[in-house]
Scaffold this motif. Structure first.
Motif, short mmCIF file in Angstrom:
data_model
loop_
_atom_site.label_atom_id
_atom_site.label_comp_id
_atom_site.label_asym_id
_atom_site.label_seq_id
_atom_site.Cartn_x
_atom_site.Cartn_y
_atom_site.Cartn_z
N UNK A 135 8.86 -7.11 3.29
CA UNK A 135 9.77 -7.29 4.25
C UNK A 135 10.96 -8.51 3.78
N UNK A 136 12.82 -7.86 3.53
CA UNK A 136 13.33 -8.98 2.65
C UNK A 136 13.65 -9.70 4.51
N UNK A 137 13.95 -10.89 4.48
CA UNK A 137 14.92 -11.38 5.73
C UNK A 137 15.65 -11.58 5.65
N UNK A 138 16.82 -11.60 4.77
CA UNK A 138 18.19 -11.88 4.45
C UNK A 138 18.62 -10.59 5.30
N UNK A 139 20.24 -11.39 6.40
CA UNK A 139 20.42 -10.47 7.03
C UNK A 139 21.82 -10.22 6.08
N UNK A 141 22.89 -8.29 4.05
CA UNK A 141 23.18 -6.29 3.15
C UNK A 141 22.12 -6.04 4.44
N UNK A 142 21.99 -6.18 5.06
CA UNK A 142 21.39 -5.74 6.58
C UNK A 142 21.31 -5.77 7.81
N UNK A 143 21.68 -5.18 8.93
CA UNK A 143 21.31 -5.76 9.81
C UNK A 143 20.08 -6.89 10.73
N UNK A 144 20.60 -7.07 11.58
CA UNK A 144 19.58 -8.17 12.00
C UNK A 144 18.25 -7.50 12.96
N UNK A 145 18.94 -6.30 13.40
CA UNK A 145 18.51 -5.84 14.29
C UNK A 145 17.29 -4.60 13.28
N UNK A 146 17.94 -4.05 12.29
CA UNK A 146 16.75 -3.04 11.70
C UNK A 146 15.47 -3.72 11.28
N UNK A 147 16.13 -5.74 10.71
CA UNK A 147 14.98 -6.58 9.61
C UNK A 147 14.46 -6.49 11.28
N UNK A 148 14.34 -6.51 12.60
CA UNK A 148 13.22 -6.96 13.39
C UNK A 148 12.30 -6.05 13.80
N UNK A 149 13.55 -4.69 13.70
CA UNK A 149 12.46 -3.52 14.47
C UNK A 149 11.76 -3.18 12.86
N UNK A 157 1.34 -1.48 12.75
CA UNK A 157 0.19 -0.44 11.80
C UNK A 157 0.07 -1.36 11.49
N UNK A 158 -0.38 -3.04 11.56
CA UNK A 158 -1.10 -3.71 10.73
C UNK A 158 -1.46 -4.09 10.29
N UNK A 159 -0.41 -3.66 8.69
CA UNK A 159 -0.45 -3.86 7.71
C UNK A 159 -0.25 -6.24 7.36
N UNK A 160 -0.61 -5.84 5.72
CA UNK A 160 -0.25 -7.39 5.38
C UNK A 160 1.62 -7.41 5.16
N UNK A 161 1.88 -8.17 5.18
CA UNK A 161 3.40 -8.24 5.46
C UNK A 161 3.68 -9.19 4.49
N UNK A 162 4.68 -9.21 3.15
CA UNK A 162 5.47 -10.61 2.30
C UNK A 162 6.57 -10.38 2.77
N UNK A 163 7.43 -11.87 3.48
CA UNK A 163 9.03 -12.26 4.07
C UNK A 163 9.26 -12.47 2.69
N UNK A 164 9.85 -11.88 2.01
CA UNK A 164 11.18 -12.07 1.03
C UNK A 164 12.58 -13.19 1.60
N UNK A 165 12.62 -14.10 1.52
CA UNK A 165 14.02 -15.27 1.43
C UNK A 165 13.71 -15.11 3.02
N UNK A 166 12.48 -16.26 3.26
CA UNK A 166 12.45 -16.36 4.98
C UNK A 166 12.98 -17.35 5.72
N UNK A 167 14.08 -18.23 4.35
CA UNK A 167 14.65 -18.73 5.41
C UNK A 167 15.92 -20.63 4.84
N UNK A 168 16.69 -19.88 4.91
CA UNK A 168 17.58 -20.97 4.54
C UNK A 168 19.09 -21.90 5.43
N UNK A 169 19.58 -22.64 4.47
CA UNK A 169 20.34 -23.51 5.38
C UNK A 169 21.22 -22.31 5.85
N UNK A 170 21.94 -21.37 5.10
CA UNK A 170 22.99 -20.26 6.44
C UNK A 170 21.57 -19.07 7.21
#
Length: 247
Positions: A135-139, A141-149, A157-170
């Motif tokens: 899951x790309x955590x950058x908003x 190109x997509x709304x934060x609500x989609x990321x949260x869902x 679903x108990x997936x292991x999850x890889x988070x890309x672009x987790x945190x930036x100054x912006x």
């Protein structure tokens, strides 16, 4: 001269992780196009023109590459990791779909690379050894609500999850929000891997339990891998893995 376009992944950082296929394409290229730090990884040479550009101009970059290839240039568009994972391959094909019909007739190839997610998992052991998602955590190109869902449903679903672009100054709060969702959904101490700058001299890996995870442990050079409920450390070792079976 017949032009072509290769969309190439440069891997996570170490030149040893660049595939021979990508190295061969770069050796034949007349032009290399990409985000500034990725183009900087390509050595200058006679007959090669480098075209670095800023972030968030992916479609402009794609159109430029397609026009050069149509004019007979041998073009490599570079991304870090794999070009098909949150990178330039999708932008190229979006431009092809909505652009000049002649672009669809070009010789276009996608050359895979080693993703940050896979490189980090390999360094740690095998945390992606069973079902997982990215899951790309950058908003941007997509709304934060989609990321949260998506974070919530992946956790349910108990997936292991890889988070890309987790945190930036912006976007300082994206990972903190994701971790809060995980804590609300997962009442356990599943391990979380913070893997920064894997395969470079700045590489640093840190594993904490979900209740102890903090957004400040990540930046934009970090990939975060959240274990499933079954992910565990091998006792007496540094190895993290997810068993191949599920109850």
């Amino acid at each position: 001269m017949n032009g072509w376009l290769a969309i190439a992944g440069l891997g996570p950082g170490d030149d040893a992780m660049v595939t021979p296929e990508v190295s061969d394409a770069l050796a034949e290229a007349t032009d290399v196009i990409g985000y500034i730090p990725y183009v900087a990884r390509v050595a200058p040479r006679d007959g090669l023109t480098l075209h670095p550009s800023d972030n968030r101009v992916e479609l402009d970059r794609a159109r430029h590459a397609l026009e050069l290839a149509r004019a007979g240039h041998r073009v490599v568009v570079v991304s870090s990791g794999d070009p098909g994972v949150f990178a330039m391959a999708a932008a190229i094909f979006e431009a092809v779909e909505h652009g000049d019909p002649a672009w669809a007739l070009l010789d276009i190839r996608v050359l895979p690379g080693i993703t940050a997610m896979l490189a980090a998992a390999a360094r740690a052991g095998a945390p992606l050894g069973h079902d997982f998602c990215a899951i790309n955590l950058s908003d941007n190109l997509k709304p934060q609500a989609i990321i949260d869902r998506r974070v919530r449903l992946a956790a349910e679903a108990d997936f292991a999850i890889a988070f890309y672009n987790p945190r930036s100054r912006a976007r300082p709060d994206g990972l903190a929000t994701a971790l809060a969702i995980l804590r609300d959904t997962c009442a356990d101490r599943r391990p979380i891997l913070f893997a920064r700058a894997v395969s470079t001299a700045q590489e640093h890996l840190h594993v904490v339990a979900l209740p102890d995870a903090r957004a400040e442990l990540a930046d934009m050079r970090t990939v975060v891998i959240v274990g499933s409920s079954r992910t565990r450390m091998v006792p007496g070792t540094r190895f993290l893995y997810t068993p191949r079976s599920a109850a």
